[in-house]
Design a protein around this motif. Sequence first.
Motif, PDB file in Angstrom:
ATOM      1  N   PRO A 115      50.570  18.950  42.858  1.00 39.14           N
ATOM      2  CA  PRO A 115      49.721  18.332  43.895  1.00 39.14           C
ATOM      3  C   PRO A 115      48.262  19.356  44.286  1.00 39.14           C
ATOM      4  O   PRO A 115      48.321  21.104  43.974  1.00 39.14           O
ATOM      5  CB  PRO A 115      50.842  18.044  44.893  1.00 39.14           C
ATOM      6  N   ASP A 116      47.809  19.184  44.959  1.00 41.58           N
ATOM      7  CA  ASP A 116      46.409  19.406  45.206  1.00 41.58           C
ATOM      8  C   ASP A 116      46.915  20.777  45.952  1.00 41.58           C
ATOM      9  O   ASP A 116      46.080  21.960  46.152  1.00 41.58           O
ATOM     10  CB  ASP A 116      45.365  18.939  45.676  1.00 41.58           C
ATOM     11  N   GLU A 117      47.819  20.156  47.379  1.00 45.35           N
ATOM     12  CA  GLU A 117      48.089  21.612  48.174  1.00 45.35           C
ATOM     13  C   GLU A 117      48.330  22.433  47.580  1.00 45.35           C
ATOM     14  O   GLU A 117      48.590  23.435  47.826  1.00 45.35           O
ATOM     15  CB  GLU A 117      49.071  20.744  48.879  1.00 45.35           C
ATOM     16  N   GLU A 118      49.271  22.686  45.900  1.00 43.43           N
ATOM     17  CA  GLU A 118      49.441  24.251  46.002  1.00 43.43           C
ATOM     18  C   GLU A 118      48.272  23.954  44.671  1.00 43.43           C
ATOM     19  O   GLU A 118      48.824  25.160  43.622  1.00 43.43           O
ATOM     20  CB  GLU A 118      50.532  23.768  44.500  1.00 43.43           C
ATOM     21  N   ILE A 119      46.909  24.178  44.536  1.00 41.96           N
ATOM     22  CA  ILE A 119      46.157  24.827  43.983  1.00 41.96           C
ATOM     23  C   ILE A 119      45.049  25.270  45.452  1.00 41.96           C
ATOM     24  O   ILE A 119      44.350  24.619  46.252  1.00 41.96           O
ATOM     25  CB  ILE A 119      44.640  23.628  43.239  1.00 41.96           C
ATOM     26  N   THR A 120      44.973  26.685  44.750  1.00 45.08           N
ATOM     27  CA  THR A 120      43.576  27.108  45.659  1.00 45.08           C
ATOM     28  C   THR A 120      42.340  27.703  44.456  1.00 45.08           C
ATOM     29  O   THR A 120      42.597  27.951  43.705  1.00 45.08           O
ATOM     30  CB  THR A 120      44.450  28.932  46.252  1.00 45.08           C
ATOM     31  N   VAL A 121      41.465  27.719  44.849  1.00 41.24           N
ATOM     32  CA  VAL A 121      40.598  28.313  44.453  1.00 41.24           C
ATOM     33  C   VAL A 121      39.023  29.040  45.171  1.00 41.24           C
ATOM     34  O   VAL A 121      38.862  28.169  45.938  1.00 41.24           O
ATOM     35  CB  VAL A 121      39.764  26.553  43.402  1.00 41.24           C
ATOM     36  N   ILE A 122      38.812  29.907  44.578  1.00 44.03           N
ATOM     37  CA  ILE A 122      38.484  31.093  44.634  1.00 44.03           C
ATOM     38  C   ILE A 122      36.687  30.496  44.071  1.00 44.03           C
ATOM     39  O   ILE A 122      36.961  31.051  42.996  1.00 44.03           O
ATOM     40  CB  ILE A 122      39.190  32.681  44.632  1.00 44.03           C
ATOM     41  N   VAL A 123      36.049  30.741  45.335  1.00 41.89           N
ATOM     42  CA  VAL A 123      34.472  30.172  44.515  1.00 41.89           C
ATOM     43  C   VAL A 123      33.526  31.291  44.394  1.00 41.89           C
ATOM     44  O   VAL A 123      33.206  31.951  45.643  1.00 41.89           O
ATOM     45  CB  VAL A 123      34.050  28.750  44.966  1.00 41.89           C
ATOM     46  N   ASN A 124      32.696  31.249  43.669  1.00 39.80           N
ATOM     47  CA  ASN A 124      31.972  32.226  43.300  1.00 39.80           C
ATOM     48  C   ASN A 124      30.637  31.293  44.012  1.00 39.80           C
ATOM     49  O   ASN A 124      30.623  30.327  43.816  1.00 39.80           O
ATOM     50  CB  ASN A 124      30.949  31.821  41.800  1.00 39.80           C
ATOM     51  N   THR A 125      30.310  32.733  44.976  1.00 46.06           N
ATOM     52  CA  THR A 125      28.866  32.164  46.425  1.00 46.06           C
ATOM     53  C   THR A 125      27.467  32.935  45.939  1.00 46.06           C
ATOM     54  O   THR A 125      26.531  32.363  46.898  1.00 46.06           O
ATOM     55  CB  THR A 125      29.124  31.931  47.570  1.00 46.06           C
ATOM     56  N   ALA A 126      27.853  33.397  44.414  1.00 45.88           N
ATOM     57  CA  ALA A 126      26.324  33.947  44.339  1.00 45.88           C
ATOM     58  C   ALA A 126      25.353  33.565  43.985  1.00 45.88           C
ATOM     59  O   ALA A 126      24.521  33.578  43.890  1.00 45.88           O
ATOM     60  CB  ALA A 126      26.551  35.592  43.141  1.00 45.88           C
ATOM     61  N   GLU A 127      25.508  32.744  43.565  1.00 46.91           N
ATOM     62  CA  GLU A 127      24.351  30.968  43.323  1.00 46.91           C
ATOM     63  C   GLU A 127      23.563  30.539  44.175  1.00 46.91           C
ATOM     64  O   GLU A 127      22.875  29.988  44.317  1.00 46.91           O
ATOM     65  CB  GLU A 127      24.784  30.356  42.516  1.00 46.91           C
ATOM     66  N   ASP A 128      24.158  30.962  45.702  1.00 48.79           N
ATOM     67  CA  ASP A 128      23.815  29.982  46.696  1.00 48.79           C
ATOM     68  C   ASP A 128      22.644  30.119  47.286  1.00 48.79           C
ATOM     69  O   ASP A 128      22.123  31.428  47.479  1.00 48.79           O
ATOM     70  CB  ASP A 128      24.551  30.509  47.804  1.00 48.79           C
ATOM     71  N   THR A 129      21.808  29.403  47.561  1.00 49.51           N
ATOM     72  CA  THR A 129      20.199  29.709  48.591  1.00 49.51           C
ATOM     73  C   THR A 129      19.470  28.203  49.044  1.00 49.51           C
ATOM     74  O   THR A 129      21.398  27.224  49.148  1.00 49.51           O
ATOM     75  CB  THR A 129      20.035  29.422  47.052  1.00 49.51           C
ATOM     76  N   PHE A 130      19.058  28.053  49.933  1.00 52.52           N
ATOM     77  CA  PHE A 130      18.408  28.334  50.733  1.00 52.52           C
ATOM     78  C   PHE A 130      17.746  26.553  50.570  1.00 52.52           C
ATOM     79  O   PHE A 130      16.704  27.235  50.148  1.00 52.52           O
ATOM     80  CB  PHE A 130      18.215  28.575  52.623  1.00 52.52           C
TER      81      PHE A 130
END
Length: 304
Positions: A22-37
């Motif tokens: 189930p989705d509730e059992e999934i945690t994703v730690i996500v890269n944010t170093a490509e974020d931009t405005f």
Amino acid sequence: MILLSGGTGTPKLIRGLRRLIPDEEITVIVNTAEDTFISGNLVSPDMDTVMYLFAGMLDESKWWGVRDETYHTNNALRELGLNERMLVGDTDRSTHIFRSELMRNGAKLTEATAQLSGKLGVRARILPMCDEKVDTMITTPDGIMHFQDFWIGKHGEPDVLSVNISGIENACLTEDVIAALESEENVVIGPSNPVTSIGPILALKGMQKILSKKKVIAVSPIIGNEPVSGPAGKLMKASGIPVSSLGLARCYVELLDALVVDGQDSADEVDFPVPVFKYDTMMTSAGKSEELAGFVMGLFSSFG
Ligand code: GDP
């Protein structure tokens, strides 16, 4: 299960994992170093892809953006003479505006992500790797540029001399990331770019120490001497990492309990500093994603 993710390879694996737990059992730690405005709003490409995947909105033909998207605002801006650095669809833009409004009113990226996820009906936990702004900067013979200017603006064409994650030294693990890692034993380093997607996550102070106490399995994004897609090869070379699964294994060696490499990879398993398992890692359909996710889950079970 926790996954460390960028915005293409690991989301393909998550597509399969969602068919098994189930989705509730999934945690994703996500890269944010490509974020931009873009036009004043924060685009978080990897988080948006992961969020849209769980919300059932993702355009899986591109692995970014929203399915059946329209581009009225982008087109209208173009007619006014404003060419945005990135093609942003209308629904996608509403995500960026909502996120940015929350943040302009004081929310941290983690809180804004939780609120957005809730609105979009996401039941998995999606955690940005940190709340501070961190930027992947690419040094080319033409000068230093943001990753998005290199990859989208210049189509990844310039030679790459080096890669620098600007601001990473001032970024901290968030309370939510620490709590997630404290409550879960199994971590997957997905088949994402080791330099620009996984590299920034592992570069956060304290991250490697926590991960070294976990059961960690990585899936290689490299087959032979080529990535399946994207600029990983060029960026690995510029970072002094051999473009191969063996190069990847050496990068993550302190953390790994196992590495999954493609069955077509000619690498000799005895050369690896970690246990290596071969499996078909080309996730060309949801069924193939599911099979690979099942194989990884089976490996965790075999650890006891
Ligand atoms: P980005 O944020 O869009 O750069 O995406 P990621 O870093 O998450 O993913 C890019 C990596 O995914 C590339 O290095 C590809 O080689 C890898 N990749 C994409 N599709 C597949 C696949 O089906 N199998 C494997 N093993 N790797 C893949």
